[in-house]
Design an enzyme around this catalytic site. Structure first.
Site, PDB file in Angstrom:
ATOM      1  N   TYR A  48       0.840  -1.198   0.000  1.00 29.34           N
ATOM      2  CA  TYR A  48       0.000   0.000   0.000  1.00 29.34           C
ATOM      3  C   TYR A  48       0.882   1.258   0.000  1.00 29.34           C
ATOM      4  CZ  TYR A  48      -4.402  -2.380   1.474  1.00 29.34           C
ATOM      5  OH  TYR A  48      -5.532  -3.146   1.559  1.00 29.34           O
ATOM      6  N   CYS A  79      -2.084  -1.579  10.019  1.00 30.71           N
ATOM      7  CA  CYS A  79      -1.238  -1.086   8.938  1.00 30.71           C
ATOM      8  C   CYS A  79      -1.054   0.416   9.151  1.00 30.71           C
ATOM      9  CB  CYS A  79      -1.959  -1.357   7.618  1.00 30.71           C
ATOM     10  SG  CYS A  79      -1.128  -0.718   6.163  1.00 30.71           S
ATOM     11  N   CYS A 189       5.967   0.432  10.408  1.00 27.66           N
ATOM     12  CA  CYS A 189       5.247  -0.426   9.462  1.00 27.66           C
ATOM     13  C   CYS A 189       5.106  -1.780  10.137  1.00 27.66           C
ATOM     14  CB  CYS A 189       6.055  -0.547   8.167  1.00 27.66           C
ATOM     15  SG  CYS A 189       5.419  -1.799   7.019  1.00 27.66           S
ATOM     16  N   HIS A 191       4.974  -4.694   9.054  1.00 27.22           N
ATOM     17  CA  HIS A 191       5.832  -5.770   8.546  1.00 27.22           C
ATOM     18  C   HIS A 191       7.195  -5.778   9.265  1.00 27.22           C
ATOM     19  CE1 HIS A 191       2.991  -5.796   5.175  1.00 27.22           C
ATOM     20  NE2 HIS A 191       3.595  -6.851   4.647  1.00 27.22           N
TER      21      HIS A 191
HETATM   22  N1  DGL Z   1       2.092  -3.175   7.039  1.00 27.20           N
HETATM   23  C1  DGL Z   1       1.930  -1.970   6.281  1.00 27.20           C
HETATM   24  C2  DGL Z   1       2.204  -0.770   7.194  1.00 27.20           C
HETATM   25  O1  DGL Z   1       2.152  -0.898   8.401  1.00 27.20           O
HETATM   26  C3  DGL Z   1       2.750  -2.097   5.055  1.00 27.20           C
HETATM   27  C4  DGL Z   1       2.450  -1.067   4.052  1.00 27.20           C
HETATM   28  C5  DGL Z   1       2.625  -1.484   2.639  1.00 27.20           C
HETATM   29  O2  DGL Z   1       1.928  -2.396   2.188  1.00 27.20           O
HETATM   30  O3  DGL Z   1       3.414  -0.833   1.955  1.00 27.20           O
HETATM   31  O4  DGL Z   1       2.444   0.338   6.742  1.00 27.20           O
END
Ligand code: DGL
Length: 265
Positions: A48, A79, A189, A191
């Site tokens: 995203y 997210c 983030c 991830h």
């Molecule tokens: N886990 C998403 C976040 O906390 C990742 C964003 C992405 O998909 O670029 O921002």
């Protein structure tokens, strides 16, 4: 036959652009073991972080409406990118509580001794108005080294968490922060908590790495309690994972403890 499901018995919905929000899922499940949880990984649309605000809002609406259809009582936007770009829209249009996640700038800025902190996040988060407002509020007199994590989400989504490529990328992203003598690194983030063991091999020992996972779980508990939505009965909660991408990456990140189903959403 009509089966009555009380509001307290309903599931908490959690969504992310992909597999990263499983780091938040773990914190919530640990703090609230009686709660049923439904996790949506929108991996088909990850990342995203490189998308426009309009696209992030559109995807967040799609995920929200599916979780509402699944009768969730509260939604955790696991997210940072979706929270910083879309949560105010979601709160204005849907009548259930939303919990979001934002980079933990405040504790890092307040506790930094070197007055220099690093923030690793997506382009979408770093360019959002909400992020700028928080940073301006808490980082007066603090040097904030911002770094866009280009490519990191894609590698994790592809199951390449332990690849040499990812370590090389992280080394290059950490060097300007090491040069600026940061003593706090904020992971902006969901991830990124999976990167902590690798980051610890790159950063000097005095650097504290922080993320917002536990704070989100605590906030989820507080909001459930406030709305009388907490499930206090210990009646074996249901844990469901849905992804529109590959199931095996979630299975790996959650140590194969839960069923993961493919769903085209
Ligand atoms: N886990 C998403 C976040 O906390 C990742 C964003 C992405 O998909 O670029 O921002």
């Amino acid at each position: 036959m009509f089966i009555f499901v009380s509001m307290q018995n309903r599931s908490i919905g959690i969504f992310d652009s992909g597999v990263g929000g499983t780091s938040i899922f773990k914190e919530i499940h640990q703090l609230l073991p009686n709660e049923s949880l439904i996790y949506l990984a929108d991996s088909a649309n990850a990342p995203y972080g490189t998308k426009s605000k309009e696209d992030i809002i559109r995807l967040s609406i799609k995920n929200t409406e599916l979780l509402i259809k699944m009768k969730c009582k509260l939604i955790v936007v696991a997210c940072n990118t979706a929270t910083t770009n879309a949560i105010s829209h979601l709160r204005a249009h849907y009548h259930l509580p939303f919990i979001g996640i934002e980079p933990a700038i405040k504790p890092a800025a307040l506790q930094s001794q070197s007055k220099s902190i690093g923030i690793l996040a997506t382009k979408g988060t770093l360019s959002s108005e909400l992020f700028h407002a928080t940073t301006n509020l808490y980082s007066q007199n603090i040097n904030v080294v911002e770094q866009t994590g280009t490519g990191i989400v894609e590698l994790i989504e592809n199951g390449a968490l332990h690849s040499p490529e990812l370590k090389t990328l992280l080394k290059s992203y950490m060097q300007p922060m090491i040069d600026a003598q940061i003593d706090y690194l904020v992971l902006g983030c969901t991830h990124y908590p999976y990167l902590i063991p690798i980051l610890k091999t790159i950063l000097p020992e005095n650097v504290t790495i922080i993320d917002s996972g536990l704070a989100v779980a605590k906030q989820t508990e507080a909001v459930l309690t406030m709305h009388n939505l907490k499930n206090n009965a210990s009646n074996s909660p249901e844990i469901l994972f849905y992804t529109n991408g590959k199931t095996d990456v979630i299975t790996q990140l959650t140590e194969a403890k839960y069923p993961v189903k493919f769903l085209d959403f």
